[in-house]
Design a protein around this motif. Structure first.
Motif, short mmCIF file in Angstrom:
data_model
loop_
_atom_site.label_atom_id
_atom_site.label_comp_id
_atom_site.label_asym_id
_atom_site.label_seq_id
_atom_site.Cartn_x
_atom_site.Cartn_y
_atom_site.Cartn_z
N LEU A 1 1.42 -1.81 -0.03
CA LEU A 1 -0.61 -0.02 -0.15
C LEU A 1 0.70 1.02 -0.28
O LEU A 1 2.04 1.18 0.99
N HIS A 2 0.72 1.62 -0.97
CA HIS A 2 1.28 3.56 -1.04
C HIS A 2 0.35 4.80 -0.71
O HIS A 2 -0.81 4.62 -1.24
N SER A 3 1.30 5.62 0.24
CA SER A 3 0.39 7.16 0.22
C SER A 3 1.19 7.61 -0.32
O SER A 3 2.23 7.98 0.16
N GLY A 4 0.74 8.95 -0.92
CA GLY A 4 1.88 10.17 -0.51
C GLY A 4 1.60 11.02 0.57
O GLY A 4 0.14 10.72 1.38
N TYR A 5 2.56 12.46 1.37
CA TYR A 5 2.12 12.67 2.12
C TYR A 5 2.95 14.38 1.74
O TYR A 5 3.84 14.06 0.95
N SER A 6 3.03 15.41 2.71
CA SER A 6 3.30 16.55 2.77
C SER A 6 3.03 17.02 3.72
O SER A 6 2.18 17.14 4.70
N LYS A 7 4.03 17.37 4.76
CA LYS A 7 4.29 17.69 6.32
C LYS A 7 5.00 18.44 6.20
O LYS A 7 6.58 19.01 5.41
N SER A 8 5.19 20.34 6.79
CA SER A 8 5.35 21.25 6.94
C SER A 8 6.04 21.08 8.45
O SER A 8 4.99 20.64 9.76
N TYR A 9 7.24 21.43 8.57
CA TYR A 9 8.08 21.88 10.44
C TYR A 9 7.87 23.36 10.21
O TYR A 9 9.13 23.95 10.20
N HIS A 10 7.61 24.13 10.58
CA HIS A 10 7.66 25.50 10.75
C HIS A 10 8.48 26.49 11.54
O HIS A 10 8.60 26.96 11.40
N GLN A 11 8.32 25.74 12.62
CA GLN A 11 9.26 26.20 14.18
C GLN A 11 10.71 25.64 13.59
O GLN A 11 11.74 26.25 13.76
N TYR A 12 11.33 25.07 11.76
CA TYR A 12 12.46 24.84 11.97
C TYR A 12 12.28 25.29 10.37
O TYR A 12 13.52 24.90 9.96
N ASP A 13 11.40 25.84 9.67
CA ASP A 13 11.51 25.72 8.06
C ASP A 13 11.82 25.27 7.27
O ASP A 13 12.51 24.84 6.49
N GLU A 14 11.01 23.51 8.15
CA GLU A 14 11.34 22.78 6.60
C GLU A 14 9.65 22.02 6.53
O GLU A 14 9.05 22.56 6.54
N HIS A 15 10.85 21.72 4.81
CA HIS A 15 9.28 20.98 4.31
C HIS A 15 9.65 20.07 3.39
O HIS A 15 10.26 20.03 3.31
N GLU A 16 8.56 18.89 3.33
CA GLU A 16 9.29 17.67 2.86
C GLU A 16 8.24 17.20 2.68
O GLU A 16 6.50 17.43 2.53
N THR A 17 8.15 16.70 1.15
CA THR A 17 6.71 15.30 0.08
C THR A 17 7.55 14.14 0.47
O THR A 17 8.84 13.88 0.22
N GLY A 18 6.89 13.10 0.08
CA GLY A 18 6.78 11.81 -0.15
C GLY A 18 6.38 11.19 -0.64
O GLY A 18 4.46 11.04 -0.61
N ILE A 19 6.20 9.63 -0.34
CA ILE A 19 5.94 8.33 0.11
C ILE A 19 5.49 8.08 1.41
O ILE A 19 6.76 7.54 1.81
N SER A 20 4.69 7.30 1.71
CA SER A 20 4.96 6.02 2.69
C SER A 20 4.49 4.45 2.25
O SER A 20 3.48 4.14 1.72
N THR A 21 5.20 4.19 2.36
CA THR A 21 4.98 2.14 2.10
C THR A 21 4.43 0.94 3.18
O THR A 21 4.75 1.59 4.15
#
Length: 150
Positions: A1-21
């Protein structure tokens, strides 16, 4: 099973996207359950990342690797350390705690899904004969039992 994700860590000014398996399978043996049936493993794979990358942990590993690269590896020493760490995890209940946290999370997700799907006109109706939500829930439960019998 695969799904996409998008996360933002505003306190560190970090943003990432990816997949979860998520991989699932049969499980006849378990350290955490008396009656194991299935197993699942989830892995996140970051595809894009915007932010300042922290290499400090990697630098420490490189230093350790460089220092220890000429040491001879001993399976007996490794097994003794593995046994010590596993015993500590079991004594502290770390594995059981992780399983319980996962169960709590899945139960709260199911409750949230049910509450969000509950019709406003059924609010305050506790009698199954006067509520569409109860009837729907009953039908789904009957269907689940039939599927489980197969």
């Amino acid at each position: 099973l695969h799904s996409g994700y998008s996360k933002s860590y505003h306190q560190y000014d970090e943003h990432e996207t990816g997949i979860s398996t998520l991989s699932m399978g049969d499980n006849a043996y378990s350290l955490v359950s008396d009656y194991p049936k299935t197993t699942f493993v989830e892995k996140y794979h970051t595809l894009t990342y915007n932010g300042t990358k922290d290499f400090s942990r990697g630098d420490d590993i490189l230093d350790l690797s460089e220092r220890d690269k000429d040491k001879e590896w001993s399976p007996r020493v490794w097994q003794a350390e593995l046994l010590r760490q596993t015993t500590q995890l079991l004594l502290k209940g770390a594995i059981v705690g992780q399983v319980e946290a996962g169960i709590d999370r899945s139960v709260s997700w199911q409750v949230r899904r049910f509450v969000n799907s509950f019709k406003l006109e059924d609010t305050g109706k506790l009698n199954p004969s006067t509520s569409e939500a109860w009837a729907s829930h009953t039908d789904k439960a009957k269907r689940a039992i039939e599927i489980a019998k197969d």
